[in-house]
Design a protein around this motif. Structure first.
Motif, PDB file in Angstrom:
ATOM      1  N   LEU A 178     -43.462-100.914 -57.408  1.00 42.75           N
ATOM      2  CA  LEU A 178     -44.619-101.043 -56.568  1.00 42.75           C
ATOM      3  C   LEU A 178     -44.746-102.677 -57.269  1.00 42.75           C
ATOM      4  O   LEU A 178     -45.530-102.106 -57.777  1.00 42.75           O
ATOM      5  N   ASN A 179     -44.141-103.723 -57.502  1.00 43.81           N
ATOM      6  CA  ASN A 179     -43.976-104.798 -58.071  1.00 43.81           C
ATOM      7  C   ASN A 179     -45.077-105.883 -57.520  1.00 43.81           C
ATOM      8  O   ASN A 179     -45.904-106.024 -56.034  1.00 43.81           O
ATOM      9  N   TYR A 180     -46.411-105.837 -57.990  1.00 47.03           N
ATOM     10  CA  TYR A 180     -47.415-107.557 -57.843  1.00 47.03           C
ATOM     11  C   TYR A 180     -47.886-108.901 -58.795  1.00 47.03           C
ATOM     12  O   TYR A 180     -47.685-108.446 -59.223  1.00 47.03           O
ATOM     13  N   GLY A 181     -47.654-109.468 -58.106  1.00 44.05           N
ATOM     14  CA  GLY A 181     -47.721-110.319 -58.604  1.00 44.05           C
ATOM     15  C   GLY A 181     -49.168-111.295 -59.066  1.00 44.05           C
ATOM     16  O   GLY A 181     -49.887-111.059 -58.227  1.00 44.05           O
ATOM     17  N   THR A 182     -48.607-112.201 -59.839  1.00 42.65           N
ATOM     18  CA  THR A 182     -50.338-112.878 -60.322  1.00 42.65           C
ATOM     19  C   THR A 182     -49.858-113.928 -61.142  1.00 42.65           C
ATOM     20  O   THR A 182     -49.004-113.873 -60.802  1.00 42.65           O
ATOM     21  N   VAL A 183     -51.362-114.384 -61.342  1.00 44.21           N
ATOM     22  CA  VAL A 183     -50.796-116.436 -61.766  1.00 44.21           C
ATOM     23  C   VAL A 183     -51.267-116.056 -63.444  1.00 44.21           C
ATOM     24  O   VAL A 183     -50.561-117.203 -64.268  1.00 44.21           O
ATOM     25  N   GLY A 184     -50.724-114.802 -63.888  1.00 50.67           N
ATOM     26  CA  GLY A 184     -51.145-114.612 -65.121  1.00 50.67           C
ATOM     27  C   GLY A 184     -52.050-113.740 -66.031  1.00 50.67           C
ATOM     28  O   GLY A 184     -52.749-113.528 -65.330  1.00 50.67           O
ATOM     29  N   VAL A 185     -51.482-113.292 -67.370  1.00 54.75           N
ATOM     30  CA  VAL A 185     -51.843-112.204 -67.683  1.00 54.75           C
ATOM     31  C   VAL A 185     -53.695-112.655 -68.251  1.00 54.75           C
ATOM     32  O   VAL A 185     -53.478-113.848 -68.215  1.00 54.75           O
ATOM     33  N   GLY A 186     -54.581-112.245 -67.455  1.00 54.40           N
ATOM     34  CA  GLY A 186     -56.331-112.173 -68.082  1.00 54.40           C
ATOM     35  C   GLY A 186     -57.023-112.482 -66.721  1.00 54.40           C
ATOM     36  O   GLY A 186     -57.451-113.580 -66.455  1.00 54.40           O
ATOM     37  N   SER A 187     -56.186-112.840 -65.405  1.00 55.46           N
ATOM     38  CA  SER A 187     -56.197-113.613 -64.059  1.00 55.46           C
ATOM     39  C   SER A 187     -56.725-112.471 -63.486  1.00 55.46           C
ATOM     40  O   SER A 187     -56.166-111.440 -64.078  1.00 55.46           O
ATOM     41  N   SER A 188     -57.752-112.873 -62.532  1.00 52.43           N
ATOM     42  CA  SER A 188     -58.247-112.134 -61.902  1.00 52.43           C
ATOM     43  C   SER A 188     -57.528-111.288 -61.225  1.00 52.43           C
ATOM     44  O   SER A 188     -57.532-110.114 -60.605  1.00 52.43           O
ATOM     45  N   GLN A 189     -56.146-111.567 -60.106  1.00 50.35           N
ATOM     46  CA  GLN A 189     -55.786-110.756 -59.938  1.00 50.35           C
ATOM     47  C   GLN A 189     -54.623-109.520 -60.603  1.00 50.35           C
ATOM     48  O   GLN A 189     -54.549-108.942 -60.256  1.00 50.35           O
ATOM     49  N   HIS A 190     -54.435-110.095 -62.033  1.00 54.48           N
ATOM     50  CA  HIS A 190     -53.889-108.835 -63.002  1.00 54.48           C
ATOM     51  C   HIS A 190     -55.109-107.629 -63.765  1.00 54.48           C
ATOM     52  O   HIS A 190     -54.491-106.976 -63.442  1.00 54.48           O
ATOM     53  N   LEU A 191     -56.097-108.116 -63.700  1.00 54.97           N
ATOM     54  CA  LEU A 191     -57.108-107.124 -64.522  1.00 54.97           C
ATOM     55  C   LEU A 191     -57.418-106.430 -62.787  1.00 54.97           C
ATOM     56  O   LEU A 191     -57.653-105.646 -62.774  1.00 54.97           O
ATOM     57  N   ALA A 192     -57.386-107.351 -62.201  1.00 54.05           N
ATOM     58  CA  ALA A 192     -57.575-106.287 -60.531  1.00 54.05           C
ATOM     59  C   ALA A 192     -56.748-105.868 -60.038  1.00 54.05           C
ATOM     60  O   ALA A 192     -56.819-104.465 -59.174  1.00 54.05           O
ATOM     61  N   GLY A 193     -55.362-105.190 -60.720  1.00 56.63           N
ATOM     62  CA  GLY A 193     -54.186-104.590 -60.503  1.00 56.63           C
ATOM     63  C   GLY A 193     -54.478-103.765 -61.127  1.00 56.63           C
ATOM     64  O   GLY A 193     -54.334-102.479 -61.296  1.00 56.63           O
ATOM     65  N   ALA A 194     -55.026-103.668 -62.296  1.00 56.10           N
ATOM     66  CA  ALA A 194     -55.106-102.778 -63.752  1.00 56.10           C
ATOM     67  C   ALA A 194     -55.792-102.402 -63.511  1.00 56.10           C
ATOM     68  O   ALA A 194     -56.050-100.472 -63.700  1.00 56.10           O
ATOM     69  N   TYR A 195     -57.097-102.501 -63.445  1.00 57.78           N
ATOM     70  CA  TYR A 195     -58.030-101.604 -63.188  1.00 57.78           C
ATOM     71  C   TYR A 195     -58.146-101.159 -61.526  1.00 57.78           C
ATOM     72  O   TYR A 195     -58.519 -99.647 -61.455  1.00 57.78           O
ATOM     73  N   PHE A 196     -57.533-101.433 -60.563  1.00 58.55           N
ATOM     74  CA  PHE A 196     -56.699-100.404 -59.472  1.00 58.55           C
ATOM     75  C   PHE A 196     -56.306 -99.292 -60.063  1.00 58.55           C
ATOM     76  O   PHE A 196     -56.247 -98.189 -59.981  1.00 58.55           O
ATOM     77  N   GLU A 197     -54.885 -99.806 -61.379  1.00 63.23           N
ATOM     78  CA  GLU A 197     -54.350 -98.291 -61.741  1.00 63.23           C
ATOM     79  C   GLU A 197     -55.714 -97.270 -62.670  1.00 63.23           C
ATOM     80  O   GLU A 197     -54.611 -96.298 -62.152  1.00 63.23           O
ATOM     81  N   GLN A 198     -55.912 -97.441 -62.901  1.00 66.35           N
ATOM     82  CA  GLN A 198     -57.268 -96.875 -63.885  1.00 66.35           C
ATOM     83  C   GLN A 198     -57.705 -95.947 -63.147  1.00 66.35           C
ATOM     84  O   GLN A 198     -58.049 -95.263 -62.981  1.00 66.35           O
ATOM     85  N   LEU A 199     -58.395 -97.414 -62.021  1.00 67.97           N
ATOM     86  CA  LEU A 199     -59.283 -95.667 -61.361  1.00 67.97           C
ATOM     87  C   LEU A 199     -58.285 -94.588 -59.897  1.00 67.97           C
ATOM     88  O   LEU A 199     -59.056 -94.149 -59.620  1.00 67.97           O
ATOM     89  N   THR A 200     -57.564 -95.183 -59.634  1.00 70.59           N
ATOM     90  CA  THR A 200     -56.382 -94.236 -59.102  1.00 70.59           C
ATOM     91  C   THR A 200     -55.186 -93.512 -59.514  1.00 70.59           C
ATOM     92  O   THR A 200     -54.847 -92.592 -58.487  1.00 70.59           O
ATOM     93  N   GLY A 201     -55.006 -93.992 -60.952  1.00 70.15           N
ATOM     94  CA  GLY A 201     -54.060 -93.204 -60.857  1.00 70.15           C
ATOM     95  C   GLY A 201     -53.019 -93.578 -61.115  1.00 70.15           C
ATOM     96  O   GLY A 201     -51.601 -92.595 -61.192  1.00 70.15           O
ATOM     97  N   THR A 202     -52.505 -94.524 -60.464  1.00 72.30           N
ATOM     98  CA  THR A 202     -51.362 -95.097 -59.852  1.00 72.30           C
ATOM     99  C   THR A 202     -51.053 -95.908 -61.363  1.00 72.30           C
ATOM    100  O   THR A 202     -50.949 -96.138 -62.080  1.00 72.30           O
TER     101      THR A 202
END
Length: 348
Positions: A178-202
């Motif tokens: 599953l690819n997720y798109g953002t406007v760049g490293v450090g953007s809220s979209q990127h950190l939200a995706g990375a945080y989601f992975e951390q919490l869900t183990g995905t």
């Protein structure tokens, strides 16, 4: 006789010339002091009582048409009415917002170059980049925070998941697919995706775009079918039915999406992530200028039309003053530093 007359005249001329040179030498320090005083005196345009006397340039370190750009223009249009002056937006995307933010941070502190920046360049990026080229707390003078945008978990409607729990299960059975798109490293979209992975183990795959408009066709085609997006970036996709909103990463439901559950309601407690937008000036900008700009921000945010437009764009109106914003930036930097360390993202 003529020679004697000529000799006296020569001696008199010499004495007069030497006197002139002596007088000129004595005047030089005075002239220099006058020139320095004039040069050091503030120009009329820099006087707070006359501010603003010409158009004001505002750096937005993201692409035109992006969420931050659209909402900033709504604010500035109303501020222009209060101040009686035009704002000109200069979009400078790149490097997660660092390039445009640095340009504004090092501009002349005369009140005619301002910055709209966000949670990435002003807080999270300190932990994501080894060298920002600026210090958010030292090189910038806060004016005011004016909006918060919760991240919305969206997925291409052609994919099976219809809830957040189903998305987590799907991602676990399709690691890194599953690819997720953002406007760049450090953007809220990127950190939200990375945080989601951390919490869900995905395990997801991050795809960075310089311009958010390039994300839309890839989302529609299914190449990048997932997003932890700000609502303005995907509201059209949600309305058309091409995107399915699964949850909002905030403590309460969004005014613009009352039917979409919070992450906690959808089965993922503690998952909160949002972008926030703030107006700033270069450090050492006259306090009277800062106060005048902040008063214009407050006027704009008290306007029901502005608040309605914000909500339509997925932004929750919220105002923090200069000192409150400075403290908020410091606390956000600490918060995201801890999350980034836990995620294990290495500074670039």
């Amino acid at each position: 006789m003529g020679r004697l007359g000529c000799s006296r005249t020569t001696r008199c001329t010499a004495r007069h010339a030497e006197g002139f040179r002596s007088a000129r030498r004595s005047l030089l320090p005075i002239c220099a002091a006058v020139i320095l005083a004039v040069a050091g005196a503030p120009s009329a345009e820099a006087q707070p009582t006359d501010y603003p006397s010409r158009l004001i340039q505002v750096y937005v370190p993201f692409a035109g048409g992006s969420a931050s750009d659209v909402i900033t223009r709504i604010l500035l249009n109303r501020m222009a009415t209060s101040l009686g002056q035009t704002f000109v937006v200069d979009n400078r995307p790149r490097a997660g917002g660092n390039i445009g933010t640095a340009a504004a941070a090092h501009a002349a502190p005369d009140g005619y170059t301002l910055l709209m920046s966000t949670s990435g360049p002003l807080a999270a990026n300190k932990s994501l980049f080894r060298d920002l080229g600026y210090d958010p707390l030292k090189d910038l003078a806060p004016i005011g925070l004016f909006a918060v945008l919760p991240n919305v978990v969206v997925i291409n409607s052609k994919l099976p998941p219809k809830s957040l729990r189903e998305l987590i299960g799907y991602a676990k059975t399709h690691p890194k697919e599953l690819n997720y798109g953002t406007v760049g490293v450090g953007s809220s979209q990127h950190l939200a995706g990375a945080y989601f992975e951390q919490l869900t183990g995905t395990e997801l795959t991050h795809v960075s775009y310089r311009n958010i408009t390039n994300y839309t066709p890839d989302f529609l085609s299914g190449q990048v079918p997932l997003g932890f997006q700000l609502l303005p970036n995907v509201i059209g996709l949600i309305r058309s039915g091409d995107a399915r909103a699964l949850a909002v990463a905030s403590s309460k439901r969004m005014t613009a999406l009352p039917g979409i559950p919070t992450a906690a309601e959808a089965g993922l407690p503690d998952y909160e992530s949002s972008a926030w937008l703030a107006l700033l000036a270069p450090a050492n900008t006259n306090k009277a200028v800062i106060d005048k700009l902040y008063a214009a921000v407050v006027d704009a945010m008290n306007d029901p039309k502005v608040r309605t437009l914000f909500v339509e764009q997925g932004a929750e109106p919220l105002v923090l003053g200069p000192e409150e914003l400075r403290n908020f930036m410091a606390s956000e930097s600490a918060k995201w530093a801890a999350i980034i360390r836990k995620i294990g993202i290495e500074p670039m």
